[in-house]
Design an enzyme around this catalytic site. Structure first.
Site, short mmCIF file in Angstrom:
data_model
loop_
_atom_site.label_atom_id
_atom_site.label_comp_id
_atom_site.label_asym_id
_atom_site.label_seq_id
_atom_site.Cartn_x
_atom_site.Cartn_y
_atom_site.Cartn_z
N GLU A 1 0.88 13.70 -12.40
CA GLU A 1 0.56 12.60 -11.50
C GLU A 1 -0.16 11.47 -12.26
OE1 GLU A 1 1.48 11.62 -8.73
OE2 GLU A 1 -0.07 10.25 -8.06
N ASN B 1 18.53 -4.76 4.65
CA ASN B 1 17.89 -3.77 3.78
C ASN B 1 18.79 -2.54 3.80
OD1 ASN B 1 16.12 -2.03 2.44
ND2 ASN B 1 15.03 -1.53 4.32
N GLY B 2 19.11 -2.02 2.61
CA GLY B 2 19.98 -0.84 2.55
C GLY B 2 21.10 -1.10 1.55
N LYS C 1 1.31 7.60 -12.76
CA LYS C 1 0.55 6.40 -12.40
C LYS C 1 0.47 5.45 -13.59
CE LYS C 1 -0.63 7.09 -8.17
NZ LYS C 1 0.67 7.74 -8.00
N GLU D 1 3.85 3.76 -14.10
CA GLU D 1 4.16 2.90 -12.96
C GLU D 1 3.35 1.59 -12.99
OE1 GLU D 1 2.81 4.78 -9.34
OE2 GLU D 1 4.31 3.75 -8.14
N CYS E 1 13.49 -3.71 0.05
CA CYS E 1 13.51 -5.00 0.74
C CYS E 1 12.72 -4.96 2.06
CB CYS E 1 14.91 -5.49 1.09
SG CYS E 1 16.03 -5.55 -0.30
N HIS F 1 5.41 24.12 -28.61
CA HIS F 1 6.85 24.34 -28.52
C HIS F 1 7.64 23.04 -28.70
CE1 HIS F 1 5.99 28.43 -27.40
NE2 HIS F 1 5.09 27.96 -26.53
N ARG G 1 7.39 -4.13 -0.35
CA ARG G 1 8.72 -3.49 -0.31
C ARG G 1 9.69 -4.14 -1.30
NH1 ARG G 1 9.48 -0.50 4.22
NH2 ARG G 1 11.72 -0.66 3.90
N LYS H 1 7.34 -0.12 -2.71
CA LYS H 1 6.56 0.95 -2.08
C LYS H 1 7.47 2.01 -1.45
CE LYS H 1 2.81 2.81 -0.36
NZ LYS H 1 2.06 3.61 -1.36
N TRP I 1 14.19 -6.63 -3.01
CA TRP I 1 14.12 -5.76 -4.19
C TRP I 1 15.58 -5.51 -4.55
CZ3 TRP I 1 15.92 -0.85 -5.43
CH2 TRP I 1 15.34 -0.26 -6.55
O1 M6R Z 1 6.85 7.46 0.83
P1 M6R Z 1 7.08 8.67 -0.04
O2 M6R Z 1 5.86 9.49 -0.21
O3 M6R Z 1 8.27 9.47 0.38
O4 M6R Z 1 7.42 8.05 -1.47
C1 M6R Z 1 7.86 8.84 -2.54
C2 M6R Z 1 7.72 8.13 -3.85
O5 M6R Z 1 8.55 7.00 -3.89
C3 M6R Z 1 6.27 7.69 -4.13
O6 M6R Z 1 5.41 8.77 -4.05
C4 M6R Z 1 6.15 7.05 -5.52
O7 M6R Z 1 6.40 8.00 -6.51
C5 M6R Z 1 4.76 6.43 -5.68
N1 M6R Z 1 4.88 4.99 -5.65
C6 M6R Z 1 4.06 6.77 -6.95
O8 M6R Z 1 2.77 6.23 -6.98
#
Ligand code: M6R
Length: 568
Positions: A441, A97-98, A445, A448, A2, A464, A27, A563, A71
């Site tokens: 990674e 937020n929280g 992506k 995501e 949020c 395996h 956010r 984010k 969010w």
């Molecule tokens: O702000 P941070 O690097 O601590 O965030 C960690 C993860 O939430 C962040 O890297 C997330 O996996 C990315 N959105 C992936 O692209």
């Protein structure tokens, strides 16, 4: 997660709240709302984006206001669950937020006293708790309510008949922009267009602001928090003609990496690292991948633990926590636990002044500038650059020059490959050694951004189990630079190709054997083997970006994600 935004000043309150909140949409973006107060309290909220809900809103009373982009954690994204939340008399409006962990207990107590709840959120207890004690005066009522909350919160509140915004912070980000006017927000980026002077609200700070006046107390005593000047500028945080922030941020990687490597603090920090018996890296998501990549290339005794899995079991040595935002709840929990176990805390962070930087004993920075797209791109390669440089320095070397510009020129070529990928439901990513992490990674992506099922495996693990999943036309992204693992990777590529897989090979531009095996080939420059994750993750970022575009997903705002993950 949020986003919270509040404003007290001489400007157009509704317009400034809208503009500030727009920059916080990364956010959360499932519902939005605002409350503006003076003699009367006006509010609006609904499900949808900031544009859907708050475009061209004006209220007759225009004194101070608060706004929120959500969010969802408790309760579906709909109008009733959207913030602000109010007491039943609509006198007190709160954005939060929280997570309020004891909200059920508080709600039951309030219901017994006759309060009527409308939403399924944890937040709604807050305005009711405040309303209970308004006879004590607004600030006393606010303090009494906050004292009953358990969990994490950044709260902003307005109360009918008052020109103040009341606020409190515990474990959720809250910062204040100052330029004569006050901007209260979850993130600096949202007020950069108006000011670079920032006050970092500290844990358990509680206070209020109004035009020309700020009051903060902590532990019952008034405190004086001084502004700091932030170096980021508004232009850096704007799209500047790119269709999406993510694309802009992919193209900013040469500069982000160079700025990160120019930081002289890497030298002193490498000396510190070389004196350690053991280092425990704890981080989340992409930042965890950066830590894992270091483990593959470093001779330092290292453990790399996903932050949400960090526990009392990990003892001894110092901790290094890697984070773009410095606000990830899992990461902060791990760091607080590590501190309680007497670990010294080191941090590699992108956001100056974030909570992690204030918890850490030593901080080094990636200098990637603001990253707005939900997917980590330039901050990941900057983290890798910093970590690989630290490792090189510990070995008495420095990294060779990094030039990723030739890869950025491949955008169109990679876009055309993504047209094939967008027709698949499943994708495999294979790598070996440190490029197992590149594969992880790349798959992260793709999940995501394009919402496609993507699995990453070390090439050797195929036989395996996962080889059973390979069938005709299944795309396999093979990360195969010309390093010590190349020959074995070629063997793995043969294995999947002979079972019908469609090979998207990434490797050295003159690797004829790989070119021959690949159905599509992304030609990469010759790269020092320890740097391959940094170079090879860039075409994978592009591949996910363009696949998302082909599938008409918004890469800046993937569904269900935000984010900064500020809840555990
Ligand atoms: O702000 P941070 O690097 O601590 O965030 C960690 C993860 O939430 C962040 O890297 C997330 O996996 C990315 N959105 C992936 O692209």
């Amino acid at each position: 997660m949020c986003g919270i935004f509040g404003y007290a000043g001489n400007g157009d309150v509704c317009k400034i709240l809208y503009q500030g909140l727009k920059s916080l949409e990364y956010r959360g973006y499932d519902s939005a709302g605002m409350a503006v107060v003076g003699d009367k309290l006006n509010f609006i909220k609904d499900s949808g984006t900031v544009d859907d809900v708050l475009t061209n809103i004006t209220f007759p009373v225009n004194s101070v206001g608060i706004a929120h982009t959500r969010w969802a954690t408790h309760g579906k994204p709909n109008k009733i669950n959207a913030h602000p939340h109010l007491d039943e008399k609509n006198k007190v409006a709160v954005v939060h937020n929280g997570i309020i962990e004891n909200y059920k207990q508080l709600k039951n107590q309030l219901i017994k006293k006759g309060h009527i709840f409308k939403s399924k959120t944890d937040t709604e207890v807050i305005p009711h708790l405040i309303e209970e004690n308004l006879s004590l005066g607004n600030f006393e009522a606010f303090k009494k309510a906050v004292a009953q909350l358990k969990g994490s919160y950044a709260i902003a509140c307005v109360i009918e008949g008052s020109n103040k915004i009341y606020f409190a912070k515990r474990f959720s980000p809250l910062v204040l922009g100052v330029n004569g006017d006050y901007f209260l927000a979850s993130d600096i980026v949202s007020f950069l267009r108006w000011t670079k002077q920032v006050i970092f609200i500290e844990e358990n700070d509680i206070g209020y602001l109004e035009k020309g006046n700020l009051y903060i107390e902590n532990n019952g005593k008034q405190v004086n928090r001084r502004p700091n000047e932030i170096r980021w500028n508004f232009e850096e945080a704007a799209k500047e003609g790119y269709e999406h922030f993510m694309l802009k941020e992919i193209f900013e990687q040469p500069q982000a990496i160079a700025q990160t490597l120019a930081d002289k603090r890497l030298i002193s920090f490498s000396k510190h690292m070389s004196e350690l018996d053991k280092l425990v890296i704890t981080s989340a998501g992409t930042s965890f991948h950066a830590g894992l990549a270091l483990k593959y290339v470093s001779s330092l005794p290292l453990e790399v633990i996903i932050a949400s899995e960090f526990s009392e079991l990990y003892r001894g040595g110092e901790v290094l926590s890697i984070s773009q935002s410095g606000e990830t709840a899992d990461t902060l929990r791990a760091v607080r636990l590590a501190k309680s176990l007497d670990h010294k805390i080191n941090a590699l962070v992108n956001v100056v002044g974030s909570t992690l930087t204030r918890l850490a004993d030593k901080v080094i920075y990636t200098h990637a500038g603001p990253e707005i797209g939900v997917a980590s791109t330039k901050t990941f390669t900057s983290q890798l650059a910093a970590l690989f440089q630290l490792n090189a320095l510990m070995e008495g070397k420095t990294l060779p020059e990094i030039n990723v510009n030739p890869i950025l020129k491949k955008a169109d070529e990679i876009h055309s490959i993504s047209k094939t990928l967008s027709k698949s439901n499943d994708i495999f990513y294979l790598g070996r050694g440190v490029n197992t992490v590149t594969a992880m990674e790349g798959a992260l992506k793709m999940k995501e951004l394009a919402y496609l099922h993507a699995e990453a495996y070390p090439g050797g693990e195929l036989k395996h189990g996962p080889l059973a999943l390979i069938e005709e036309s299944l795309p396999v992204v093979a990360i195969c630079p010309s390093d010590q693992n190349r020959d074995k990777m070629l063997g793995n590529i043969e294995e999947v190709k002979s079972r019908g897989a469609f090979i998207i090979g990434l490797g050295y531009e003159k690797d004829e054997e790989l070119i021959e095996l690949s159905d599509k080939f992304v030609a990469m420059p010759a790269v020092d083997s320890s740097l391959t994750p940094l170079y090879y993750s860039i075409p994978l970022q592009m591949l996910s970006y363009y696949t998302a575009i082909e599938l008409k997903r918004n890469p800046d705002k993937p569904r269900n994600l935000a984010k900064s993950v500020t809840v555990e």
